[in-house]
Scaffold this motif. Structure first.
Motif, PDB file in Angstrom:
ATOM      1  N   ARG A 178      81.403  -7.614  28.713  1.00  0.00           N
ATOM      2  CA  ARG A 178      80.209  -8.138  28.779  1.00  0.00           C
ATOM      3  C   ARG A 178      79.274  -8.150  28.097  1.00  0.00           C
ATOM      4  N   GLN A 179      79.010  -6.752  27.611  1.00  0.00           N
ATOM      5  CA  GLN A 179      78.227  -6.516  26.206  1.00  0.00           C
ATOM      6  C   GLN A 179      78.609  -7.413  25.010  1.00  0.00           C
ATOM      7  N   GLU A 180      79.747  -7.247  24.799  1.00  0.00           N
ATOM      8  CA  GLU A 180      80.268  -7.992  23.590  1.00  0.00           C
ATOM      9  C   GLU A 180      80.121  -9.614  23.657  1.00  0.00           C
ATOM     10  N   ILE A 181      80.195 -10.036  24.844  1.00  0.00           N
ATOM     11  CA  ILE A 181      80.233 -11.576  25.237  1.00  0.00           C
ATOM     12  C   ILE A 181      78.865 -11.933  25.275  1.00  0.00           C
ATOM     13  N   TYR A 182      77.855 -11.253  25.817  1.00  0.00           N
ATOM     14  CA  TYR A 182      76.510 -11.592  25.953  1.00  0.00           C
ATOM     15  C   TYR A 182      75.405 -11.147  25.203  1.00  0.00           C
ATOM     16  N   LEU A 183      75.781 -10.191  24.464  1.00  0.00           N
ATOM     17  CA  LEU A 183      74.524  -9.215  23.755  1.00  0.00           C
ATOM     18  C   LEU A 183      74.664  -9.457  22.171  1.00  0.00           C
ATOM     19  N   ASP A 184      73.576  -9.574  21.501  1.00  0.00           N
ATOM     20  CA  ASP A 184      73.658  -9.821  19.880  1.00  0.00           C
ATOM     21  C   ASP A 184      73.829  -8.205  19.564  1.00  0.00           C
ATOM     22  N   PRO A 185      74.892  -7.989  18.795  1.00  0.00           N
ATOM     23  CA  PRO A 185      75.315  -6.514  18.409  1.00  0.00           C
ATOM     24  C   PRO A 185      73.942  -5.855  17.408  1.00  0.00           C
ATOM     25  N   VAL A 186      73.444  -6.758  16.745  1.00  0.00           N
ATOM     26  CA  VAL A 186      72.533  -6.148  15.640  1.00  0.00           C
ATOM     27  C   VAL A 186      71.135  -5.771  16.496  1.00  0.00           C
ATOM     28  N   GLY A 233      67.717  -5.540   6.198  1.00  0.00           N
ATOM     29  CA  GLY A 233      67.146  -6.713   6.923  1.00  0.00           C
ATOM     30  C   GLY A 233      67.597  -6.711   8.403  1.00  0.00           C
ATOM     31  N   ASP A 234      68.806  -6.090   8.832  1.00  0.00           N
ATOM     32  CA  ASP A 234      69.120  -5.888  10.028  1.00  0.00           C
ATOM     33  C   ASP A 234      68.395  -4.733  10.693  1.00  0.00           C
ATOM     34  N   VAL A 235      68.023  -3.720   9.906  1.00  0.00           N
ATOM     35  CA  VAL A 235      67.038  -2.758  10.504  1.00  0.00           C
ATOM     36  C   VAL A 235      65.831  -3.320  10.859  1.00  0.00           C
ATOM     37  N   ILE A 236      65.035  -4.110   9.880  1.00  0.00           N
ATOM     38  CA  ILE A 236      63.794  -4.686  10.022  1.00  0.00           C
ATOM     39  C   ILE A 236      64.106  -5.587  11.378  1.00  0.00           C
ATOM     40  N   LEU A 237      65.045  -6.409  11.380  1.00  0.00           N
ATOM     41  CA  LEU A 237      65.324  -7.325  12.440  1.00  0.00           C
ATOM     42  C   LEU A 237      65.324  -6.789  13.836  1.00  0.00           C
ATOM     43  N   SER A 238      66.035  -5.717  13.784  1.00  0.00           N
ATOM     44  CA  SER A 238      66.310  -4.777  15.285  1.00  0.00           C
ATOM     45  C   SER A 238      64.737  -4.238  15.460  1.00  0.00           C
ATOM     46  N   LYS A 239      63.950  -3.793  14.717  1.00  0.00           N
ATOM     47  CA  LYS A 239      62.705  -3.108  14.918  1.00  0.00           C
ATOM     48  C   LYS A 239      61.654  -4.423  15.677  1.00  0.00           C
ATOM     49  N   ILE A 240      61.696  -5.765  14.992  1.00  0.00           N
ATOM     50  CA  ILE A 240      61.019  -6.691  15.332  1.00  0.00           C
ATOM     51  C   ILE A 240      61.362  -7.385  16.726  1.00  0.00           C
ATOM     52  N   ALA A 241      62.794  -7.081  16.990  1.00  0.00           N
ATOM     53  CA  ALA A 241      63.264  -7.565  18.358  1.00  0.00           C
ATOM     54  C   ALA A 241      62.931  -6.771  19.519  1.00  0.00           C
ATOM     55  N   LYS A 242      63.111  -5.245  19.099  1.00  0.00           N
ATOM     56  CA  LYS A 242      62.548  -4.610  20.161  1.00  0.00           C
ATOM     57  C   LYS A 242      60.945  -4.641  20.477  1.00  0.00           C
ATOM     58  N   VAL A 255      66.230 -13.510  23.600  1.00  0.00           N
ATOM     59  CA  VAL A 255      67.550 -14.049  22.957  1.00  0.00           C
ATOM     60  C   VAL A 255      67.329 -14.150  21.487  1.00  0.00           C
ATOM     61  N   ARG A 256      68.294 -13.432  20.804  1.00  0.00           N
ATOM     62  CA  ARG A 256      68.434 -13.981  19.342  1.00  0.00           C
ATOM     63  C   ARG A 256      69.061 -15.084  19.111  1.00  0.00           C
ATOM     64  N   SER A 257      68.682 -16.079  18.750  1.00  0.00           N
ATOM     65  CA  SER A 257      69.369 -17.594  18.472  1.00  0.00           C
ATOM     66  C   SER A 257      69.554 -17.881  17.171  1.00  0.00           C
ATOM     67  N   ALA A 258      69.154 -17.278  16.253  1.00  0.00           N
ATOM     68  CA  ALA A 258      69.592 -17.632  14.990  1.00  0.00           C
ATOM     69  C   ALA A 258      69.221 -16.289  14.040  1.00  0.00           C
ATOM     70  N   SER A 259      69.560 -16.391  12.849  1.00  0.00           N
ATOM     71  CA  SER A 259      69.355 -15.261  11.909  1.00  0.00           C
ATOM     72  C   SER A 259      67.970 -14.603  11.841  1.00  0.00           C
ATOM     73  N   MET A 302      55.605  -7.917   8.004  1.00  0.00           N
ATOM     74  CA  MET A 302      56.215  -8.865   8.497  1.00  0.00           C
ATOM     75  C   MET A 302      55.342  -9.749   9.409  1.00  0.00           C
ATOM     76  N   SER A 303      55.764 -11.267   9.234  1.00  0.00           N
ATOM     77  CA  SER A 303      54.762 -11.675  10.052  1.00  0.00           C
ATOM     78  C   SER A 303      55.759 -12.768  10.963  1.00  0.00           C
ATOM     79  N   ILE A 304      55.023 -13.633  12.224  1.00  0.00           N
ATOM     80  CA  ILE A 304      56.179 -14.155  12.802  1.00  0.00           C
ATOM     81  C   ILE A 304      55.138 -15.768  13.180  1.00  0.00           C
ATOM     82  N   SER A 305      56.109 -16.806  13.384  1.00  0.00           N
ATOM     83  CA  SER A 305      55.366 -18.103  13.861  1.00  0.00           C
ATOM     84  C   SER A 305      55.890 -18.324  15.274  1.00  0.00           C
TER      85      SER A 305
END
Length: 335
Positions: A178-186, A233-242, A255-259, A302-305
């Motif tokens: 389930r984790q593999e199917i429905y969660l983003d690993p990064v 980049g992945d480390v920063i991405l995971s911190k922003i996601a959190k 949801v992570r929908s794109a890079s 970092m900034s977001i829109s």
């Protein structure tokens, strides 16, 4: 890099396989993607045009003006090409065996209980007899039946404890899948497959349910990754996601929908509240500070829109999300 055995896998003639292989490589070059196994597999299926959902997903992204990237290709590969049938067969076989054993043990338990009842029925009249030897023989038979029944029950309890361990192991395996199917690993956020699943579930509960969407795009993230490397980049991405997910309660879906993009679905939330949440997310991300652990160098802020929209009645999910994406483009043009 790729052998002609590819024709066996895809059930094509060698001539047709070579032609499709050449088209796939050319297509990857056109998309400015490296020819690696995952990209090639997706490109091959795209050129064969045998998977309409995969083809439609690629065309939809290209029509939106966004470029294909490694993240998107990996998602397509997992959703449409990755073979999971062996795992499903193994799980089904294990469950089938487990249920058969449990059924057999239930039958044994029933049989043992019936044998004890039969012994009671047969020997109760003897217990009422005035003949002491007959009473003694009946008591001995009942004692033997009781002892055998207890022994059988002890064996069944031990087997049931073993089955409980097997069941727990199967549940753990299913949870991993389930984790593999429905969660983003990064990032640990939900992925697009989970997005569709939750969206459909919400509407099946209430077709008139109001849902708001926030699309979060990380500004200049591709340039950041090129400058500092994919690992940072992945480390920063995971911190922003959190940080993004910290503003979403249990009812919402991050949801992570794109890079470089996240989507937040908010059931039973209107556009005004979604705008407030988006503003808090923007402020939270802008307050984040990043320092390289290796070099100690302070990394750029970092900034977001954000783009917000409310779902219209009977609106398809992709159309709903794309309106939020268009709102981001409008915001960037305004700024």
């Amino acid at each position: 890099m790729f052998q002609r055995g590819e024709s066996v896998k895809y059930h094509d003639s060698i001539k047709q396989a070579n032609k499709t292989m050449t088209l796939a490589v050319a297509q990857l070059h056109q998309w400015h993607l490296p020819v690696n196994p995952i990209n090639y597999a997706v490109g091959y299926e795209y050129c064969k045009n045998n998977k309409p959902i995969l083809t439609a997903s690629i065309k939809r992204l290209l029509l939106s003006g966004k470029a294909l990237d490694g993240f998107f290709m990996e998602q397509l590969y997992k959703e449409h090409l990755l073979e999971q049938s062996k795992f499903r067969d193994d799980i089904i076989a294990d469950l089938s065996q487990l249920f058969t054993q449990i059924q057999e043990n239930c039958l044994q338990s029933t049989s043992g209980a019936q044998a004890l009842i039969d012994q009671l029925d047969d020997n109760i009249p003897a217990l009422m007899s005035n003949d002491r030897s007959e009473v003694k023989a009946a008591i001995t038979k009942l004692h033997h039946a009781s002892t055998a029944f207890k022994k059988q029950q002890q064996q069944l309890i031990a087997q049931l404890e073993h089955f409980q361990l097997q069941t727990q192991a199967l549940e753990d395996e299913l949870e991993e899948v389930r984790q593999e199917i429905y969660l983003d690993p990064v990032t640990g956020l939900h992925n697009r497959k989970a997005l569709s699943k939750h969206f459909e579930a919400w509407l099946s509960e209430d077709a008139e349910r109001g849902i708001a969407a926030i699309v979060v795009s990380i500004d200049h993230f591709s340039q950041f990754s090129e400058r500092f490397g994919a690992l940072i980049g992945d480390v920063i991405l995971s911190k922003i996601a959190k940080k993004v997910s910290s503003y979403v309660d249990d009812s919402g879906l991050p949801v992570r929908s794109a890079s470089d993009e996240f989507i937040i679905l908010l059931p039973d939330v209107d556009g005004d509240i979604a705008s407030e949440i988006a503003e808090k997310i923007k402020q939270g991300v802008e307050k984040l500070r990043f320092v390289s652990v290796k070099s100690g160098v302070r990394l750029p802020r970092m900034s977001i829109s954000c783009g917000i929209s409310e779902m219209k009645k009977k609106e398809p999910l992709n159309q709903f999300i794309n309106r939020s994406r268009k709102a981001i483009n409008s915001e960037k043009l305004t700024n």
